[in-house]
Design a protein around this motif. Structure first.
Motif, mmCIF file in Angstrom:
data_model
loop_
_atom_site.group_PDB
_atom_site.id
_atom_site.type_symbol
_atom_site.label_atom_id
_atom_site.label_comp_id
_atom_site.label_asym_id
_atom_site.label_seq_id
_atom_site.Cartn_x
_atom_site.Cartn_y
_atom_site.Cartn_z
ATOM 1 N N VAL A 10 88.023 19.166 53.711
ATOM 2 C CA VAL A 10 88.130 17.884 53.004
ATOM 3 C C VAL A 10 88.754 16.796 53.876
ATOM 4 O O VAL A 10 88.992 15.687 53.395
ATOM 5 C CB VAL A 10 88.966 18.047 51.717
ATOM 6 C CG1 VAL A 10 88.255 18.970 50.729
ATOM 7 C CG2 VAL A 10 90.376 18.562 52.021
ATOM 8 N N LEU A 18 93.016 20.236 57.474
ATOM 9 C CA LEU A 18 92.327 20.176 56.184
ATOM 10 C C LEU A 18 90.883 20.632 56.281
ATOM 11 O O LEU A 18 90.199 20.744 55.258
ATOM 12 C CB LEU A 18 92.369 18.746 55.619
ATOM 13 C CG LEU A 18 93.754 18.154 55.377
ATOM 14 C CD1 LEU A 18 93.631 16.732 54.847
ATOM 15 C CD2 LEU A 18 94.550 19.010 54.396
ATOM 16 N N TYR A 214 87.640 13.155 48.700
ATOM 17 C CA TYR A 214 87.761 14.010 49.887
ATOM 18 C C TYR A 214 87.703 13.118 51.122
ATOM 19 O O TYR A 214 87.535 11.903 51.026
ATOM 20 C CB TYR A 214 86.649 15.078 49.907
ATOM 21 C CG TYR A 214 85.302 14.543 50.316
ATOM 22 C CD1 TYR A 214 84.843 14.672 51.626
ATOM 23 C CD2 TYR A 214 84.477 13.885 49.402
ATOM 24 C CE1 TYR A 214 83.613 14.164 52.009
ATOM 25 C CE2 TYR A 214 83.257 13.384 49.775
ATOM 26 C CZ TYR A 214 82.825 13.513 51.079
ATOM 27 O OH TYR A 214 81.613 12.991 51.454
ATOM 28 N N ALA A 219 97.578 16.212 54.064
ATOM 29 C CA ALA A 219 97.944 16.773 52.774
ATOM 30 C C ALA A 219 98.826 15.805 51.992
ATOM 31 O O ALA A 219 98.711 15.695 50.769
ATOM 32 C CB ALA A 219 98.655 18.109 52.977
ATOM 33 N N GLY A 222 96.629 13.277 50.401
ATOM 34 C CA GLY A 222 95.971 13.864 49.241
ATOM 35 C C GLY A 222 96.895 13.915 48.039
ATOM 36 O O GLY A 222 96.488 13.615 46.909
ATOM 37 N N ALA A 223 98.154 14.287 48.275
ATOM 38 C CA ALA A 223 99.129 14.341 47.188
ATOM 39 C C ALA A 223 99.388 12.947 46.621
ATOM 40 O O ALA A 223 99.556 12.783 45.400
ATOM 41 C CB ALA A 223 100.433 14.961 47.683
ATOM 42 N N VAL A 232 91.537 15.159 43.322
ATOM 43 C CA VAL A 232 91.495 15.272 44.782
ATOM 44 C C VAL A 232 90.997 16.667 45.149
ATOM 45 O O VAL A 232 91.513 17.679 44.666
ATOM 46 C CB VAL A 232 92.894 15.022 45.389
ATOM 47 C CG1 VAL A 232 92.868 15.231 46.900
ATOM 48 C CG2 VAL A 232 93.363 13.604 45.049
ATOM 49 N N ARG A 234 90.454 19.957 47.419
ATOM 50 C CA ARG A 234 91.213 20.743 48.397
ATOM 51 C C ARG A 234 90.264 21.764 49.018
ATOM 52 O O ARG A 234 89.373 22.294 48.343
ATOM 53 C CB ARG A 234 92.368 21.494 47.728
ATOM 54 C CG ARG A 234 93.161 20.676 46.725
ATOM 55 C CD ARG A 234 94.101 19.693 47.355
ATOM 56 N NE ARG A 234 94.924 19.024 46.344
ATOM 57 C CZ ARG A 234 95.772 18.043 46.606
ATOM 58 N NH1 ARG A 234 95.937 17.624 47.844
ATOM 59 N NH2 ARG A 234 96.473 17.471 45.636
ATOM 60 N N ALA A 235 90.473 22.051 50.282
ATOM 61 C CA ALA A 235 89.647 23.060 50.946
ATOM 62 C C ALA A 235 89.753 24.376 50.189
ATOM 63 O O ALA A 235 90.849 24.819 49.848
ATOM 64 C CB ALA A 235 90.091 23.240 52.393
ATOM 65 N N ASP A 237 88.401 24.827 47.188
ATOM 66 C CA ASP A 237 88.108 24.599 45.774
ATOM 67 C C ASP A 237 86.653 24.940 45.469
ATOM 68 O O ASP A 237 85.749 24.658 46.267
ATOM 69 C CB ASP A 237 88.344 23.131 45.393
ATOM 70 C CG ASP A 237 89.808 22.775 45.229
ATOM 71 O OD1 ASP A 237 90.654 23.683 45.321
ATOM 72 O OD2 ASP A 237 90.095 21.577 45.018
#
Length: 254
Positions: A10, A18, A214, A219, A222-223, A232, A234-235, A237
């Motif tokens: 992502v 990521l 993505y 990270a 993303g948060a 969001v 995540r790798a 998912d």
């Protein structure tokens, strides 16, 4: 029949931790069509499925999206059951760039006697194509230069924008059936990629609610996107998809 989208990576081009942005549409838990072939993404694909992709759609030719092709060539060319059978769907304007990027090196094998594309079945596509009896749509994205980046739609199920600035006019046309929209989005935008402020300015709230973000930088970013209330990716998912409403090929009578 169940459908899902598996995220192999992502991150943006510098967010190696990521994984390179890459995904696979799954049908009944098995890979159906893979989007892009980055180096880290290919590693994750092989770990997930125990083999390399058999059908890919390529969004554009930047190396974080096609850097796995050298390994994929070796994996495919030397396996006589796969050689020439791995399908690569590429929007027609992208084909020369893709060849220059990954296929033009002279003597792909030191011994000679092989062309890069011998390993694959390259299928140039226009505004749509058929895969495994189902019609998918393609559309232009806004990334660096016109006609160099493209998105993918499985009607009624999912849209993958690829790397892009906001494309409200494209999504009004190509994401009008309730699809999940996997969208390029970082915490901050730039001339080639969307930032969250860009999406909030350009897209209506109803579309933003369907977006899966993505291609972000870290990270922590993303948060921060998630803290603003967004979904969001995540790798690793695996996101369930609705049954496609895309056109399906009818069997020939007789």
């Amino acid at each position: 029949m169940s459908w899902a989208l598996r995220l192999h990576g992502v991150g943006n081009a510098s967010a190696v931790a990521l994984g390179s942005a890459m995904a696979t549409i799954e049908r009944d838990g098995r890979p159906w069509l893979t989007i892009d072939c980055g180096a880290e993404g290919l590693t994750d694909y092989q770990a997930c499925y125990g083999e390399s992709p058999r059908a890919l759609f390529i969004t554009h030719a930047h190396l974080d999206h096609v850097g796995g092709f050298e390994r994929l060539f070796v994996d495919t060319y030397f396996d006589t059951t796969r050689r020439g059978e791995v399908i690569v769907y590429a929007p027609a304007p992208l084909v020369p760039l893709l060849h220059q990027r990954i296929g033009a090196y002279p003597n792909v094998l030191a011994e000679g006697g092989a062309n890069f594309w011998d390993a694959f079945r390259l299928v140039p596509v226009g505004d749509g194509f058929w895969h495994d009896g189902i019609r998918l749509d393609t559309f232009a994205a806004r990334h660096h230069w016109p006609d160099t980046a493209f998105g993918l739609r499985l009607r009624g199920s999912m849209v993958w924008t690829g790397d892009t600035r906001p494309i409200p006019e494209m999504l009004a046309c190509h994401a009008d059936a309730g699809e999940l929209v996997a969208h390029d989005c970082g915490l901050h935008g730039n001339p080639s990629h969307s930032g969250i402020d860009d999406l909030e300015r350009e897209y209506p709230p109803a579309l933003l609610e369907r977006c899966l973000l993505y291609h972000y930088a870290s990270a922590a970013d993303g948060a921060a996107l998630a803290a603003r209330g967004y979904r969001v990716g995540r790798a690793g998912d695996v996101i369930p998809l609705t049954e496609p409403t895309a056109h399906r090929a009818e069997p020939w009578p007789g």
